[in-house]
Scaffold this motif. Structure first.
Motif, PDB file in Angstrom:
ATOM      1  N   ILE A   1       0.838  -1.206   0.000  1.00 30.19           N
ATOM      2  CA  ILE A   1       0.000   0.000   0.000  1.00 30.19           C
ATOM      3  C   ILE A   1       0.873   1.257   0.000  1.00 30.19           C
TER       4      ILE A   1
ATOM      5  N   ALA B   1       2.480   1.710  -3.349  1.00 29.56           N
ATOM      6  CA  ALA B   1       1.588   2.089  -4.441  1.00 29.56           C
ATOM      7  C   ALA B   1       1.127   3.536  -4.302  1.00 29.56           C
ATOM      8  N   PHE B   2       1.319   4.113  -3.122  1.00 24.35           N
ATOM      9  CA  PHE B   2       0.888   5.478  -2.845  1.00 24.35           C
ATOM     10  C   PHE B   2       1.821   6.454  -3.560  1.00 24.35           C
ATOM     11  N   PRO B   3       1.291   7.448  -4.260  1.00 19.55           N
ATOM     12  CA  PRO B   3       2.184   8.399  -4.942  1.00 19.55           C
ATOM     13  C   PRO B   3       3.105   9.074  -3.928  1.00 19.55           C
TER      14      PRO B   3
ATOM     15  N   VAL C   1      -5.130   1.191  -0.176  1.00 20.86           N
ATOM     16  CA  VAL C   1      -4.653   2.526  -0.545  1.00 20.86           C
ATOM     17  C   VAL C   1      -5.754   3.548  -0.326  1.00 20.86           C
TER      18      VAL C   1
ATOM     19  N   CYS D   1      -5.434   6.564   2.275  1.00 21.54           N
ATOM     20  CA  CYS D   1      -5.499   7.938   1.768  1.00 21.54           C
ATOM     21  C   CYS D   1      -6.629   8.701   2.438  1.00 21.54           C
TER      22      CYS D   1
ATOM     23  N   ILE E   1      -7.867  14.638  -4.145  1.00 18.80           N
ATOM     24  CA  ILE E   1      -6.691  13.876  -3.709  1.00 18.80           C
ATOM     25  C   ILE E   1      -7.002  12.382  -3.750  1.00 18.80           C
TER      26      ILE E   1
ATOM     27  N   TYR F   1      -6.960  11.089  -7.265  1.00 21.93           N
ATOM     28  CA  TYR F   1      -5.606  11.046  -7.811  1.00 21.93           C
ATOM     29  C   TYR F   1      -4.835   9.850  -7.268  1.00 21.93           C
ATOM     30  N   VAL F   2      -4.913   9.679  -5.967  1.00 23.96           N
ATOM     31  CA  VAL F   2      -4.171   8.577  -5.352  1.00 23.96           C
ATOM     32  C   VAL F   2      -4.674   7.243  -5.882  1.00 23.96           C
TER      33      VAL F   2
ATOM     34  N   THR G   1      -3.495   6.830  -9.629  1.00 22.02           N
ATOM     35  CA  THR G   1      -2.067   6.539  -9.804  1.00 22.02           C
ATOM     36  C   THR G   1      -1.715   5.189  -9.193  1.00 22.02           C
ATOM     37  N   ALA G   2      -2.330   4.864  -8.055  1.00 22.21           N
ATOM     38  CA  ALA G   2      -2.042   3.569  -7.445  1.00 22.21           C
ATOM     39  C   ALA G   2      -2.510   2.446  -8.380  1.00 22.21           C
TER      40      ALA G   2
END
Lengths: 539, 290, 324
Positions: free
Chosen positions: B132, B135-137, C9, C13, C293, C296-297, C300-301
């Motif tokens: 995780i 994979a997080f920017p 993720v 996030c 956000i 986006y996360v 991209t993930a």
């Protein structure tokens, strides 16, 4: 929405960061006339580079967004507007007169409590609907329902209920305030914009009776200009509205291009691809002075830069410390080096050019010895540590803070400069947890009563210092009921005496408004609120 | 930041296949890399002797002045001497990069070693968590962490360390798992050593090499990450001398022809990263051939 | 393993940005707002509800393809992704292609000169490229090619102002070809040169290594030695064996580079004022625009996870036993 507040973001920061917020810098620089016009051919189209797209098209729900407000000033129908006067060779908005625009007339009773608006007959929205009193009523009902921008400022003049706005006949609306006010004209100039209510009602739903969704996403028209085209994030094309009741705008088509980085706006102007670049850095502007094909419109402005001190938190709860602080600010260096000389040293929390301004409001100069003496008197002879919050990416704020912190170090005061992103800054401001911060302000209403309401009384939303002086509150309430000029002036003087003793803010500078344009652009009228009025433009 | 970052490190997956017996070259690489870094670090240490100006000292007569005798690399918009700032900034950039990677090595190895040794569901969970985080920017992760705790130097170090830790978790875990079945570990177990002592006495020391080998490369990358964060405006406090922040502050002026404010700090950053990368390459060569 | 990671993720996030200091509502209400106004605005975005409920509602939307509305602009996030993502993809894809070409040439060159001077030179070159901060490299390119030589456009975005164009896919190249708009095409390509070059330089090193390594692998394989022993021409050897082998790896490289660069383009975008996906997210982050956000996360993930999946699958398919 009634102030050009606070944050000039990312002013001179080229390609770097936060381009998005440069609107503050851009439009904070208010526009004036340049007596140029040497070869005024009269072009039909102008291109203007703006720093950001607007946040949405719904004026009632617009987040604080200077680009949005400026665009709307030109494409929404506003009933009334300030007049224009000549001042020192420039054309500026005359905050002493009111000009009906879409209104036929705008008058009050003798007391200044009940105001009557007559709407011009036969003016049509682009949809073909006629603009009537019902549109005004519907729009203001909507504003009260939104409880946002307009409703917020209407409180200042005693308008808090939709029922205070009544339709008298198809072309007449009556506003009944709970009290007379000296500010009614000013506030209504800000607030009297009108939606095409018939059109909006078509898009209303049960969940969304005021068609907020639709109005946010779709350009609203009917003002001096109509929105001819909108590419989100890229450009807004305005075309002169043929039904505009006053003199038709000279420039028929204005293309507002979103160019986020200031360096890029400068480049485009140099290459002649745009006519006006908003929000350039001071240094860029100085570079452009004297380049062929480019003129820089420059004039003193009512924007002021100040540093509120958290009066509730040690050590700034001690007036001696605040006065010491006022002596460690290198005022001349800030004017010279942060603004390249294009600023005035302010001499009162009441901005220069505001009626009643007196230098007695801030009798301080850069003097480290005095500061040290005051610190000793305050019992903090060894100095102290604190921090100055600035908006990350706002170079002018950063530089001013760096200068102050470097000077303060000489008096033993260690000030850390902390750049905060806007999310954090707004929150810490509202929590009042910033000991020192730099803020920019521009009073949309050029009046001390308004300044007190907004900045210097406990309920003022720009009261970042947490200033609470009972006498100031009392004076504010008196001003609220006083329209006699002499009496007001006496109170204005007293206010500044108190401010000089209390020192809620460090008054840093009052930067000029500077705007580089391509040669031949003329006609700018400097707006008091920082929102350009395109209809005066000529090219 | 090397936001394209994951590509810059040897992930042990897919990209980096190397089979070259080039230890001799490795020695040269390590030498030249060390030399570059030594120059940078020496400059940082001797900065007070090498420049009459303090890194945050303002010359009120020279704002954004081009290189001259008084200011060999010119001054920035605050009137601060760039030569001095470029020198002092190495303290921050190199310091934070090494500290962040050290943090990542220690924390990542501990976690990776433990889960690799214990195995079972804890291992599963830990692996998914590293998935995780990886994979997080990276820039969102770093910016949120530094915004959460404020933009102090310590917080930056932690934020950058956090980005790097998962890679070490993975490497250490796979090393430990490979070692677990080996004879000497079983012997230690039979001899009645506690698990903790086996882990620390027998497993970690034997698994450290691959972890340490990639550390210099990661230092280079960490420095780019730090500078990138500063470039986006949320790195070090102002007016702290730091290369990324200096590049950022001068970026607007480059277009207008005032190149010195950005170009010099960037060159210093490049040289330092290059130094780390040379050493890292050399280490890799040695470990592959050795 | 795809879905659990993405769900993880998204939860990570979701929580991370909510514990950040800073309140998206305070960033959008006017400063005249009373506490009630603020609460009302908060409710309008559902931010007053308990976190699990907010998350549930959000994920339910995501499954339907609805990423919510941006708090800042009120516009649907999906719409904005559609606008921003193609800009970034265009940049990244071209950067990858350029880098691929360069790395094949450099990598083969290095492999053919393995252990000799040419190898060392290309290796150090790659190290240099790998050590360049991309935002600084971008500025240097701007300085040289725009400010000094004046042969490249300034960092003013994706196309010269004043050129009309139609948006279909969001990629200016594709759109201008579709609509037969040569002026837009030329300007778009012109604006792409420097940012693409910048991106290409920073990814060339790992790709070159990969090419070199696989080329060496081939050259050491039995079949290659056999072919060599049979006296096949140098050209046949190069193109028939070595190059073919490296080309087989391209999908893996592409997946990895794209997967990483989608989330890594923000610095280059910022330098060139590209207004792409990364800058959009950065702005969202600064204003605490939660839906932006989160979207986006998640996007991209997804790219990242899918890229590794593809890489693993292709890798498995290229099992050495059936190769060459």
């Amino acid at each position: 929405m009634d102030h050009k507040n606070s944050d000039r973001i990312g002013e001179r920061h080229g390609l770097t960061r936060r381009q998005l917020f440069e609107l503050g810098a851009g439009l904070g620089l208010v526009l004036t006339l340049t007596p140029s016009g040497s070869f005024a051919e009269g072009r039909e189209e102008l291109a203007i580079a703006i720093p950001a797209d607007l946040g949405g098209w719904d004026h009632d729900y617009l987040a604080f967004d200077l680009v949005g407000l400026a665009v709307m000033k030109n494409c929404y129908p506003f009933m009334i507007e300030y007049g224009v006067k000549e001042q020192g060779g420039a054309r500026v908005m005359d905050t002493g007169t009111v000009e009906p625009v879409f209104a036929e007339s705008w008058e009050s009773d003798a007391e200044g409590k009940v105001w009557t608006l007559k709407v011009r007959k036969g003016v049509k929205f682009p949809s073909g609907n006629e603009m009537t009193a019902h549109d005004v009523k519907w729009s203001k009902d909507r504003a009260f329902a939104a409880k946002a921008n307009v409703a917020g400022v209407y409180r200042l003049i005693g308008l808090s209920e939709a029922s205070q706005v009544e339709v008298v006949d198809d072309y007449t609306v009556r506003f009944t305030q709970s009290q007379p006010s000296d500010l009614s004209n000013h506030i209504q100039i800000i607030c009297l914009f009108v939606y095409d209510s018939e059109e909006l009602k078509k898009h209303a739903t049960a969940d969304d009776p005021w068609a907020k969704d639709w109005a946010t996403k779709n350009p609203q028209s009917g003002g001096a200009y109509n929105v001819a085209d909108y590419k989100a994030g890229q450009e807004i094309v305005l075309e002169a509205n043929p039904s505009f009741p006053l003199d038709a705008p000279r420039v028929k088509r204005v293309k507002l291009q979103v160019i986020p980085a200031p360096a890029n706006r400068r480049l485009l102007l140099e290459k002649g691809e745009i006519d006006i670049a908003l929000g350039l850095s001071r240094r860029d502007i100085d570079d452009l002075r004297g380049k062929s094909g480019i003129e820089v419109i420059s004039s003193p402005s009512n924007e002021f830069v100040f540093m509120p001190m958290a009066m509730g938190t040690p050590p700034f709860d001690n007036p001696l410390v605040r006065r010491a602080m006022a002596h460690v600010v290198p005022y001349d260096a800030i004017v010279a080096n942060v603004y390249n000389g294009n600023a005035r040293r302010s001499t009162s929390p009441v901005p220069l050019d505001m009626p009643g301004h007196s230098p007695a409001g801030y009798p301080f100069g850069f003097d480290i010895d005095k500061a040290k003496a005051l610190l000793a008197e305050a019992g903090t002879a060894d100095g102290f540590e604190s921090e100055i919050a600035v908006l990350a990416g706002d170079v002018a704020q950063e530089r001013a803070a760096v200068l102050v912190s470097s000077a303060a170090a000489q008096a033993g005061i260690e000030l850390k400069v902390t750049p905060l992103d806007p999310g954090t800054l707004f929150q810490r401001r509202s929590e009042k947890t910033l000991p020192l911060q730099i803020a920019n302000g521009q009073m949309w209403v050029n009046d001390i009563e308004y300044l007190l309401a907004v900045c210097l009384t406990p309920t003022g939303f720009l009261n970042y210092a947490g200033y609470d002086n009972p006498r100031i509150v009392e004076i504010f309430q008196t001003l609220n009921r006083t329209s006699d000029k002499a009496a007001r002036n006496t109170l204005f003087a007293e206010v500044q005496g108190i401010l000089a003793a209390d020192v809620p803010w460090l008054v840093l500078a009052q930067p000029h408004f500077d705007l580089p344009v391509s040669a031949g652009v003329s006609g700018w009228v400097q707006p008091v609120d920082g929102l350009f009025r395109l209809r005066y433009l000529d090219a | 930041m090397a936001l394209a970052g994951r590509l810059r490190m040897p992930p042990g997956r897919t990209l980096w296949h190397r089979r070259r017996p080039r230890a001799a070259i490795g020695g040269h690489l390590i030498m030249s890399g060390s030399l570059l870094l030594a120059i940078v670090i020496l400059g940082a240490v001797l900065a007070p002797l090498l420049s009459p100006w303090g890194p945050e000292e303002i010359d009120f007569s020279a704002f954004l002045a081009p290189p001259s005798a008084a200011h060999p690399l010119g001054t920035d918009g605050n009137g601060m001497d760039l030569w001095s700032r470029v020198l002092y900034a190495a303290r921050i950039d190199v310091g934070i990069a090494i500290a962040a990677v050290a943090l990542a090595v220690v924390s990542g190895s501990l976690v990776g070693g433990l889960v690799g040794y214990v195995g079972g569901w804890i291992d599963e969970v830990a692996m998914r968590l590293t998935d995780i985080v990886q994979a997080f920017p990276a820039f969102i992760l770093a910016l949120t962490v530094s915004a959460m705790f404020g933009s102090g130097l310590f917080n930056l170090t932690v934020a950058i360390g956090l980005i790097f830790a998962p890679a070490y978790v993975r490497i250490m875990r796979s090393e430990i798992r490979a070692l677990r079945g080996r004879g000497f570990v079983e012997a230690a177990e039979c001899a009645g050593n506690s698990r903790v002592s086996i882990l620390f006495r027998h497993l970690f020391p034997n698994a450290l090499t691959p972890v340490l080998v990639i550390a210099p490369l990661n230092c280079g990358w960490a420095m780019l990450t730090l500078a990138g964060l500063s470039f986006l405006g949320l790195g070090v406090p102002i007016p702290q001398a730091e290369w990324g922040a200096m590049i950022s502050a001068g970026a607007a002026d480059v277009v207008g022809g005032r190149w010195w404010t950005s170009i010099f700090p960037g060159a210093a950053l490049f040289v330092s990263v290059f130094g780390f990368n040379l050493i890292g390459e050399g280490f890799l060569d040695r470990s592959k051939s050795g | 393993m795809l879905a659990p990671v993405l769900v993880g993720v998204s939860i990570f996030c979701f929580l991370l940005i909510r514990v950040l200091p800073g309140d998206p509502v305070l960033a959008i209400v006017p400063e005249t707002a009373t506490p009630e106004d603020i609460e009302r605005t908060r409710a309008r975005y559902g931010l007053d509800r308990p976190l699990p409920e907010q998350y549930g509602a959000y994920m339910a939307g995501v499954i339907r393809g609805d990423f919510g509305d941006s708090i800042r602009t009120g516009r649907p996030v999906v719409e904005q992704i559609g606008e921003r993502l193609p800009r970034t993809l265009e940049l990244v894809a071209l950067g990858f292609l350029l880098s691929l070409g360069a790395s094949i040439v450099l990598g083969l060159f290095a492999a053919l000169h393995a252990g000799r001077l040419g190898d060392h030179v290309s290796r150090v070159t790659a190290l240099v490229a790998n050590s360049l901060p991309e935002f600084w490299l971008g500025l240097v390119l701007i300085l040289v090619f725009f400010a000094i030589l004046d042969i490249a456009p300034g960092p003013t975005g994706r196309i010269a102002t004043g050129i009309d164009y139609e948006i279909i896919t969001g990629s200016l190249i594709v759109d201008s070809i579709f609509t037969g708009n040569p002026r837009a095409l030329v300007s778009a390509l012109h604006h792409l040169v420097l940012p693409v070059l910048t991106l290409a330089v920073i990814v060339v090193a790992p790709m070159m290594r990969s090419v070199r390594a696989s080329a060496l692998e081939v050259m050491r394989s039995d079949s290659y030695r056999c072919a060599l022993a049979h006296g096949l021409g140098a050209k046949t050897l190069l193109f028939g064996y070595v190059l073919r082998e490296t080309m087989v790896r391209v999908p893996v490289l592409a997946a990895l580079v794209l997967g990483n660069l989608i989330g890594g383009s923000v610095l280059v975008e910022t330098v060139f004022s590209w207004q792409g996906f990364g800058q959009w997210a950065l702005r969202g982050l600064l204003l605490r625009d939660y839906p932006v956000i989160q979207a986006y996360v998640l996007v991209t993930a997804s790219f990242y996870v899918v890229a590794f999946l593809v890489a693993d699958i292709v890798q498995a398919a290229l099992d050495p036993r059936i190769r060459v």
